[in-house]
Design a protein around this motif. Structure first.
Motif, PDB file in Angstrom:
ATOM      1  N   ASN A  99      36.743  37.637   0.190  1.00  0.00           N
ATOM      2  CA  ASN A  99      36.784  39.015   0.662  1.00  0.00           C
ATOM      3  C   ASN A  99      35.777  39.884  -0.097  1.00  0.00           C
ATOM      4  O   ASN A  99      35.018  40.638   0.505  1.00  0.00           O
ATOM      5  N   TYR A 100      35.750  39.746  -1.421  1.00  0.00           N
ATOM      6  CA  TYR A 100      34.850  40.592  -2.197  1.00  0.00           C
ATOM      7  C   TYR A 100      33.412  40.080  -2.166  1.00  0.00           C
ATOM      8  O   TYR A 100      32.483  40.877  -2.299  1.00  0.00           O
ATOM      9  N   ILE A 101      33.199  38.793  -1.953  1.00  0.00           N
ATOM     10  CA  ILE A 101      31.836  38.308  -1.691  1.00  0.00           C
ATOM     11  C   ILE A 101      31.346  38.903  -0.371  1.00  0.00           C
ATOM     12  O   ILE A 101      30.186  39.312  -0.251  1.00  0.00           O
ATOM     13  N   ASN A 102      32.234  38.981   0.611  1.00  0.00           N
ATOM     14  CA  ASN A 102      31.882  39.570   1.901  1.00  0.00           C
ATOM     15  C   ASN A 102      31.489  41.039   1.741  1.00  0.00           C
ATOM     16  O   ASN A 102      30.483  41.479   2.314  1.00  0.00           O
ATOM     17  N   TYR A 103      32.246  41.817   0.968  1.00  0.00           N
ATOM     18  CA  TYR A 103      31.873  43.215   0.743  1.00  0.00           C
ATOM     19  C   TYR A 103      30.548  43.316  -0.011  1.00  0.00           C
ATOM     20  O   TYR A 103      29.736  44.199   0.262  1.00  0.00           O
ATOM     21  N   TYR A 104      30.313  42.410  -0.937  1.00  0.00           N
ATOM     22  CA  TYR A 104      29.022  42.403  -1.640  1.00  0.00           C
ATOM     23  C   TYR A 104      27.881  42.121  -0.663  1.00  0.00           C
ATOM     24  O   TYR A 104      26.838  42.778  -0.723  1.00  0.00           O
ATOM     25  N   LEU A 105      28.065  41.160   0.213  1.00  0.00           N
ATOM     26  CA  LEU A 105      27.015  40.849   1.183  1.00  0.00           C
ATOM     27  C   LEU A 105      26.772  42.000   2.158  1.00  0.00           C
ATOM     28  O   LEU A 105      25.630  42.248   2.558  1.00  0.00           O
ATOM     29  N   ILE A 106      27.822  42.694   2.552  1.00  0.00           N
ATOM     30  CA  ILE A 106      27.655  43.887   3.393  1.00  0.00           C
ATOM     31  C   ILE A 106      26.811  44.918   2.646  1.00  0.00           C
ATOM     32  O   ILE A 106      25.886  45.509   3.206  1.00  0.00           O
ATOM     33  N   TRP A 107      27.121  45.115   1.367  1.00  0.00           N
ATOM     34  CA  TRP A 107      26.330  46.052   0.573  1.00  0.00           C
ATOM     35  C   TRP A 107      24.894  45.568   0.427  1.00  0.00           C
ATOM     36  O   TRP A 107      23.950  46.348   0.532  1.00  0.00           O
ATOM     37  N   VAL A 109      23.062  43.591   2.388  1.00  0.00           N
ATOM     38  CA  VAL A 109      22.278  43.600   3.623  1.00  0.00           C
ATOM     39  C   VAL A 109      21.989  45.025   4.074  1.00  0.00           C
ATOM     40  O   VAL A 109      20.849  45.372   4.381  1.00  0.00           O
ATOM     41  N   TRP A 110      22.998  45.900   4.124  1.00  0.00           N
ATOM     42  CA  TRP A 110      22.820  47.229   4.707  1.00  0.00           C
ATOM     43  C   TRP A 110      22.690  48.348   3.682  1.00  0.00           C
ATOM     44  O   TRP A 110      22.306  49.449   4.026  1.00  0.00           O
ATOM     45  N   LYS A 111      23.060  48.126   2.463  1.00  0.00           N
ATOM     46  CA  LYS A 111      23.033  49.128   1.384  1.00  0.00           C
ATOM     47  C   LYS A 111      23.853  50.385   1.697  1.00  0.00           C
ATOM     48  O   LYS A 111      23.398  51.508   1.517  1.00  0.00           O
ATOM     49  N   PRO A 112      25.095  50.228   2.176  1.00  0.00           N
ATOM     50  CA  PRO A 112      25.931  51.412   2.370  1.00  0.00           C
ATOM     51  C   PRO A 112      26.538  51.836   1.041  1.00  0.00           C
ATOM     52  O   PRO A 112      26.437  51.144   0.037  1.00  0.00           O
ATOM     53  N   THR A 113      27.188  52.973   1.043  1.00  0.00           N
ATOM     54  CA  THR A 113      27.959  53.404  -0.120  1.00  0.00           C
ATOM     55  C   THR A 113      29.388  52.921   0.096  1.00  0.00           C
ATOM     56  O   THR A 113      30.041  53.290   1.066  1.00  0.00           O
ATOM     57  N   ILE A 114      29.850  52.066  -0.805  1.00  0.00           N
ATOM     58  CA  ILE A 114      31.190  51.499  -0.697  1.00  0.00           C
ATOM     59  C   ILE A 114      32.032  52.033  -1.855  1.00  0.00           C
ATOM     60  O   ILE A 114      31.649  51.890  -3.018  1.00  0.00           O
ATOM     61  N   THR A 115      33.154  52.653  -1.519  1.00  0.00           N
ATOM     62  CA  THR A 115      34.054  53.202  -2.521  1.00  0.00           C
ATOM     63  C   THR A 115      35.394  52.479  -2.436  1.00  0.00           C
ATOM     64  O   THR A 115      35.982  52.388  -1.361  1.00  0.00           O
ATOM     65  N   PRO A 118      42.652  52.810  -3.500  1.00  0.00           N
ATOM     66  CA  PRO A 118      43.834  51.943  -3.421  1.00  0.00           C
ATOM     67  C   PRO A 118      44.161  51.552  -1.974  1.00  0.00           C
ATOM     68  O   PRO A 118      44.362  52.418  -1.119  1.00  0.00           O
ATOM     69  N   PHE A 119      44.151  50.261  -1.726  1.00  0.00           N
ATOM     70  CA  PHE A 119      44.446  49.620  -0.446  1.00  0.00           C
ATOM     71  C   PHE A 119      43.384  49.836   0.628  1.00  0.00           C
ATOM     72  O   PHE A 119      43.537  49.345   1.744  1.00  0.00           O
ATOM     73  N   PHE A 120      42.323  50.557   0.340  1.00  0.00           N
ATOM     74  CA  PHE A 120      41.277  50.812   1.325  1.00  0.00           C
ATOM     75  C   PHE A 120      39.896  50.681   0.701  1.00  0.00           C
ATOM     76  O   PHE A 120      39.733  50.776  -0.508  1.00  0.00           O
ATOM     77  N   MET A 121      38.906  50.495   1.578  1.00  0.00           N
ATOM     78  CA  MET A 121      37.497  50.575   1.217  1.00  0.00           C
ATOM     79  C   MET A 121      36.879  51.645   2.107  1.00  0.00           C
ATOM     80  O   MET A 121      37.038  51.596   3.329  1.00  0.00           O
ATOM     81  N   ALA A 128      27.689  57.804   8.954  1.00  0.00           N
ATOM     82  CA  ALA A 128      29.026  57.466   9.460  1.00  0.00           C
ATOM     83  C   ALA A 128      29.903  56.984   8.301  1.00  0.00           C
ATOM     84  O   ALA A 128      29.431  56.312   7.396  1.00  0.00           O
ATOM     85  N   THR A 129      31.170  57.356   8.356  1.00  0.00           N
ATOM     86  CA  THR A 129      32.123  56.943   7.331  1.00  0.00           C
ATOM     87  C   THR A 129      33.263  56.185   7.994  1.00  0.00           C
ATOM     88  O   THR A 129      33.754  56.595   9.039  1.00  0.00           O
ATOM     89  N   SER A 130      33.642  55.074   7.379  1.00  0.00           N
ATOM     90  CA  SER A 130      34.793  54.328   7.898  1.00  0.00           C
ATOM     91  C   SER A 130      35.706  53.956   6.737  1.00  0.00           C
ATOM     92  O   SER A 130      35.254  53.723   5.621  1.00  0.00           O
ATOM     93  N   MET A 131      36.985  53.932   7.044  1.00  0.00           N
ATOM     94  CA  MET A 131      37.990  53.483   6.082  1.00  0.00           C
ATOM     95  C   MET A 131      38.514  52.154   6.577  1.00  0.00           C
ATOM     96  O   MET A 131      38.966  52.048   7.717  1.00  0.00           O
TER      97      MET A 131
END
Length: 173
Positions: A99-107, A109-115, A118-121, A128-131
């Protein structure tokens, strides 16, 4: 606990879990090329080309590990068998890592801001912002709960001093 589980120490159990989680991790990653891609493997955006095969493949691998965790947790959560508990814990650890390798790869490839919330990203990209519900945090909490319960079970209770354990001194003199 039956006799088989009580003979396995906590350290040995987590060695089994580590080895099994590596096996589940590798099995899930080997299934990444089988991901059904609806979008093209490489697409142009903003003057660059993005390869979607790797992030989508890791997302699929994380999904496979999550499904193994959910099915094994439903079937084997309260089981006394060491093998069943290893499957539950190993698939959970494998999912959290993927799961966290996947979030790293998303970051990557696309260089979004990921925050991390608790329980959300929270992901901000191109205005655009998504939770997103972060199942990795939920599975990690469940694994920590399982570890805590297993740790408490493995501790040997101390006997309290009382009339049965009191050592009698000079009573016969």
């Amino acid at each position: 606990m039956d006799g088989r589980e009580s003979k396995v120490s906590l350290g040995t159990y987590y060695i089994y879990v580590t080895v099994a989680s590596i096996i589940v991790f590798l099995f899930s990653v080997m299934l990444a090329p089988l991901v059904p891609l609806d979008e093209p493997k490489v697409y142009p955006y903003d003057g660059g080309y993005y390869d979607l095969g790797i992030p989508v493949g890791f997302s699929f691998s994380a999904f496979i590990s999550l499904m193994v965790f959910l099915v094994s947790a439903i079937l084997f959560w309260g089981a006394e068998n060491v093998f069943y508990n290893v499957i539950v814990d190993a698939s959970g650890i494998s999912f959290v890592i993927l799961n966290y390798i996947n979030y790293y790869l998303i970051w990557y490839v696309w260089k979004p801001t990921i925050t991390l919330i608790p329980f959300f990203m929270e992901i901000k990209y191109d205005g655009a912002t998504s939770m997103q519900l972060d199942l990795g945090q939920i599975v990690l909490i469940l694994l920590l709960y399982r570890f805590y319960r297993l740790y408490k079970k493995s501790r040997v209770p101390r006997s309290l001093p009382g009339p049965d354990t009191h050592i009698r001194g000079n009573e016969g003199s």
